[in-house]
Design a protein around this motif. Structure first.
Motif, PDB file in Angstrom:
ATOM      1  N   THR A 248      -7.344 162.996  31.369  1.00 54.34           N
ATOM      2  CA  THR A 248      -8.411 162.123  31.857  1.00 54.34           C
ATOM      3  C   THR A 248      -9.331 161.772  30.692  1.00 54.34           C
ATOM      4  OG1 THR A 248      -8.321 163.231  34.007  1.00 54.34           O
ATOM      5  CG2 THR A 248     -10.292 161.926  33.545  1.00 54.34           C
ATOM      6  N   PHE A 249      -9.707 160.496  30.646  1.00 58.25           N
ATOM      7  CA  PHE A 249     -10.579 159.988  29.585  1.00 58.25           C
ATOM      8  C   PHE A 249     -11.818 159.369  30.206  1.00 58.25           C
ATOM      9  CE2 PHE A 249      -6.328 160.156  27.946  1.00 58.25           C
ATOM     10  CZ  PHE A 249      -6.471 160.539  26.627  1.00 58.25           C
ATOM     11  N   LYS A 250     -12.937 159.455  29.475  1.00 56.35           N
ATOM     12  CA  LYS A 250     -14.199 158.868  29.931  1.00 56.35           C
ATOM     13  C   LYS A 250     -14.586 157.714  29.002  1.00 56.35           C
ATOM     14  CE  LYS A 250     -16.891 162.243  27.341  1.00 56.35           C
ATOM     15  NZ  LYS A 250     -17.866 163.295  27.367  1.00 56.35           N
ATOM     16  N   PRO A 251     -15.345 156.739  29.504  1.00 56.67           N
ATOM     17  CA  PRO A 251     -15.769 155.619  28.653  1.00 56.67           C
ATOM     18  C   PRO A 251     -16.551 156.123  27.435  1.00 56.67           C
ATOM     19  CG  PRO A 251     -16.232 155.145  30.954  1.00 56.67           C
ATOM     20  CD  PRO A 251     -15.818 156.595  30.888  1.00 56.67           C
ATOM     21  N   PHE A 252     -16.283 155.494  26.280  1.00 57.76           N
ATOM     22  CA  PHE A 252     -16.946 155.899  25.041  1.00 57.76           C
ATOM     23  C   PHE A 252     -17.606 154.710  24.343  1.00 57.76           C
ATOM     24  CE2 PHE A 252     -16.545 157.083  20.409  1.00 57.76           C
ATOM     25  CZ  PHE A 252     -17.554 158.017  20.403  1.00 57.76           C
ATOM     26  N   LEU A 253     -16.866 153.614  24.132  1.00 59.40           N
ATOM     27  CA  LEU A 253     -17.417 152.417  23.482  1.00 59.40           C
ATOM     28  C   LEU A 253     -16.982 151.178  24.261  1.00 59.40           C
ATOM     29  CD1 LEU A 253     -16.533 153.282  19.778  1.00 59.40           C
ATOM     30  CD2 LEU A 253     -18.826 153.249  20.755  1.00 59.40           C
ATOM     31  N   SER A 254     -17.905 150.263  24.429  1.00 58.86           N
ATOM     32  CA  SER A 254     -17.598 149.024  25.151  1.00 58.86           C
ATOM     33  C   SER A 254     -16.856 148.037  24.255  1.00 58.86           C
ATOM     34  CB  SER A 254     -18.889 148.377  25.647  1.00 58.86           C
ATOM     35  OG  SER A 254     -19.621 147.856  24.542  1.00 58.86           O
ATOM     36  N   ALA A 255     -16.245 147.057  24.875  1.00 63.66           N
ATOM     37  CA  ALA A 255     -15.565 145.994  24.131  1.00 63.66           C
ATOM     38  C   ALA A 255     -16.555 145.272  23.218  1.00 63.66           C
ATOM     39  CB  ALA A 255     -14.891 145.023  25.095  1.00 63.66           C
ATOM     40  N   GLN A 256     -17.792 145.090  23.667  1.00 64.56           N
ATOM     41  CA  GLN A 256     -18.804 144.415  22.854  1.00 64.56           C
ATOM     42  C   GLN A 256     -19.183 145.245  21.632  1.00 64.56           C
ATOM     43  OE1 GLN A 256     -19.997 141.145  23.352  1.00 64.56           O
ATOM     44  NE2 GLN A 256     -20.545 141.586  21.228  1.00 64.56           N
ATOM     45  N   GLU A 257     -19.278 146.555  21.783  1.00 63.69           N
ATOM     46  CA  GLU A 257     -19.574 147.423  20.635  1.00 63.69           C
ATOM     47  C   GLU A 257     -18.452 147.345  19.599  1.00 63.69           C
ATOM     48  OE1 GLU A 257     -22.088 151.221  22.108  1.00 63.69           O
ATOM     49  OE2 GLU A 257     -20.291 150.813  23.310  1.00 63.69           O
ATOM     50  N   ILE A 258     -17.218 147.282  20.065  1.00 65.48           N
ATOM     51  CA  ILE A 258     -16.079 147.147  19.150  1.00 65.48           C
ATOM     52  C   ILE A 258     -16.141 145.806  18.437  1.00 65.48           C
ATOM     53  CG2 ILE A 258     -13.553 147.022  18.986  1.00 65.48           C
ATOM     54  CD1 ILE A 258     -13.562 148.907  21.509  1.00 65.48           C
ATOM     55  N   GLU A 259     -16.409 144.757  19.188  1.00 66.62           N
ATOM     56  CA  GLU A 259     -16.524 143.405  18.621  1.00 66.62           C
ATOM     57  C   GLU A 259     -17.594 143.364  17.520  1.00 66.62           C
ATOM     58  OE1 GLU A 259     -15.745 139.227  18.430  1.00 66.62           O
ATOM     59  OE2 GLU A 259     -14.697 140.736  19.583  1.00 66.62           O
ATOM     60  N   ASN A 260     -18.759 143.941  17.787  1.00 62.73           N
ATOM     61  CA  ASN A 260     -19.845 143.968  16.806  1.00 62.73           C
ATOM     62  C   ASN A 260     -19.445 144.747  15.555  1.00 62.73           C
ATOM     63  OD1 ASN A 260     -21.350 142.587  18.717  1.00 62.73           O
ATOM     64  ND2 ASN A 260     -22.549 144.365  19.335  1.00 62.73           N
ATOM     65  N   THR A 261     -18.722 145.831  15.747  1.00 63.71           N
ATOM     66  CA  THR A 261     -18.267 146.661  14.632  1.00 63.71           C
ATOM     67  C   THR A 261     -17.277 145.893  13.759  1.00 63.71           C
ATOM     68  OG1 THR A 261     -18.627 148.673  15.909  1.00 63.71           O
ATOM     69  CG2 THR A 261     -17.102 148.827  14.046  1.00 63.71           C
ATOM     70  N   ILE A 262     -16.336 145.220  14.386  1.00 63.76           N
ATOM     71  CA  ILE A 262     -15.347 144.433  13.640  1.00 63.76           C
ATOM     72  C   ILE A 262     -16.042 143.333  12.846  1.00 63.76           C
ATOM     73  CG2 ILE A 262     -13.402 142.827  13.859  1.00 63.76           C
ATOM     74  CD1 ILE A 262     -12.578 144.532  16.350  1.00 63.76           C
ATOM     75  N   GLU A 263     -17.007 142.691  13.454  1.00 66.33           N
ATOM     76  CA  GLU A 263     -17.749 141.619  12.780  1.00 66.33           C
ATOM     77  C   GLU A 263     -18.426 142.149  11.516  1.00 66.33           C
ATOM     78  OE1 GLU A 263     -18.374 137.864  12.199  1.00 66.33           O
ATOM     79  OE2 GLU A 263     -17.421 138.477  14.065  1.00 66.33           O
ATOM     80  N   LYS A 264     -19.021 143.328  11.610  1.00 60.18           N
ATOM     81  CA  LYS A 264     -19.700 143.960  10.472  1.00 60.18           C
ATOM     82  C   LYS A 264     -18.711 144.246   9.336  1.00 60.18           C
ATOM     83  CE  LYS A 264     -20.561 148.359  10.544  1.00 60.18           C
ATOM     84  NZ  LYS A 264     -20.972 149.728  10.792  1.00 60.18           N
ATOM     85  N   VAL A 265     -17.551 144.787   9.659  1.00 61.93           N
ATOM     86  CA  VAL A 265     -16.532 145.091   8.646  1.00 61.93           C
ATOM     87  C   VAL A 265     -16.024 143.795   8.014  1.00 61.93           C
ATOM     88  CG1 VAL A 265     -14.223 146.055   8.262  1.00 61.93           C
ATOM     89  CG2 VAL A 265     -15.849 147.280   9.720  1.00 61.93           C
ATOM     90  N   ALA A 266     -15.757 142.792   8.842  1.00 59.29           N
ATOM     91  CA  ALA A 266     -15.236 141.513   8.337  1.00 59.29           C
ATOM     92  C   ALA A 266     -16.235 140.846   7.387  1.00 59.29           C
ATOM     93  CB  ALA A 266     -14.912 140.589   9.509  1.00 59.29           C
ATOM     94  N   GLU A 267     -17.518 140.891   7.715  1.00 62.01           N
ATOM     95  CA  GLU A 267     -18.538 140.308   6.838  1.00 62.01           C
ATOM     96  C   GLU A 267     -18.510 140.961   5.460  1.00 62.01           C
ATOM     97  OE1 GLU A 267     -22.430 140.480   8.653  1.00 62.01           O
ATOM     98  OE2 GLU A 267     -21.751 139.316  10.390  1.00 62.01           O
ATOM     99  N   LYS A 268     -18.389 142.276   5.423  1.00 66.53           N
ATOM    100  CA  LYS A 268     -18.378 143.005   4.157  1.00 66.53           C
ATOM    101  C   LYS A 268     -17.115 142.663   3.352  1.00 66.53           C
ATOM    102  CE  LYS A 268     -20.115 146.095   1.367  1.00 66.53           C
ATOM    103  NZ  LYS A 268     -20.600 145.473   0.165  1.00 66.53           N
TER     104      LYS A 268
END
Length: 176
Positions: free
Chosen positions: A8-28
């Protein structure tokens, strides 16, 4: 809650949090490699989504290649790396290794050996998730999306025995 096989798994990060993280990495990456024509080297299977999202955001010309190494059985790393799909024709190129998650660093060490053997011009390592508590190697991780605790996660390319890769969010193993 999410049930995959016997766990069983519990929610950890939302799709929006992942999207924001990817955007940050891509900018760099765009800042650092604007004048280059890199090869994004995605590590299958887990990094296929992250690789796609990074390359969509890269503002110059680039190539995409994949390699496949495995080190997990179930929720545990085996400590052994198997190279299932190799790479070729990287000599003299700038390579961005794209990982879904870096924990012990064993896979990264194996990839670095491959890149050195291939005589790449230079390489950078990008990971969506990094577990600093588990990291045991000295290789510099150039682009880190998020540092997370040393807990097992699934979603956005990461799986538990084949399930969960298609989830747009991240779930963490629920401890009993």
């Amino acid at each position: 809650m999410l049930q995959l096989h016997d766990l069983t798994f519990k929610p950890f990060l939302s799709a929006q949090e992942i999207e924001n993280t990817i955007e940050k990495v891509a900018e760099k990456i765009n800042e650092d490699l604007a004048a280059k024509q890199p090869v994004f080297l995605g590590v299958l299977n887990g990094a296929y989504l992250f690789t796609a999202e990074l390359t969509k955001r890269f503002q110059g010309n680039c190539e995409v290649e994949f390699t496949k190494l495995i080190s997990y059985e179930g929720t545990k790393t085996t400590g052994k790396i198997q190279n299932l799909i190799g790479v070729e024709n990287l000599k003299g190129k700038t390579v961005i290794v794209v990982e879904d998650i870096v924990d012990t660093g064993n896979t990264i060490s194996e990839i670095v050996k491959i890149l050195e053997k291939e005589a790449v011009a230079n390489y950078k390592i990008a990971t969506l998730f990094f577990k600093p508590e588990a990291y045991q190697k000295a290789h510099k991780i150039d682009y880190i999306g998020l540092e997370i605790p040393n807990k097992f996660i699934v979603g956005f390319g990461l799986d538990y025995n084949g399930l969960g890769r298609n989830l747009p969010e991240i779930y963490q193993l629920k401890e009993n």
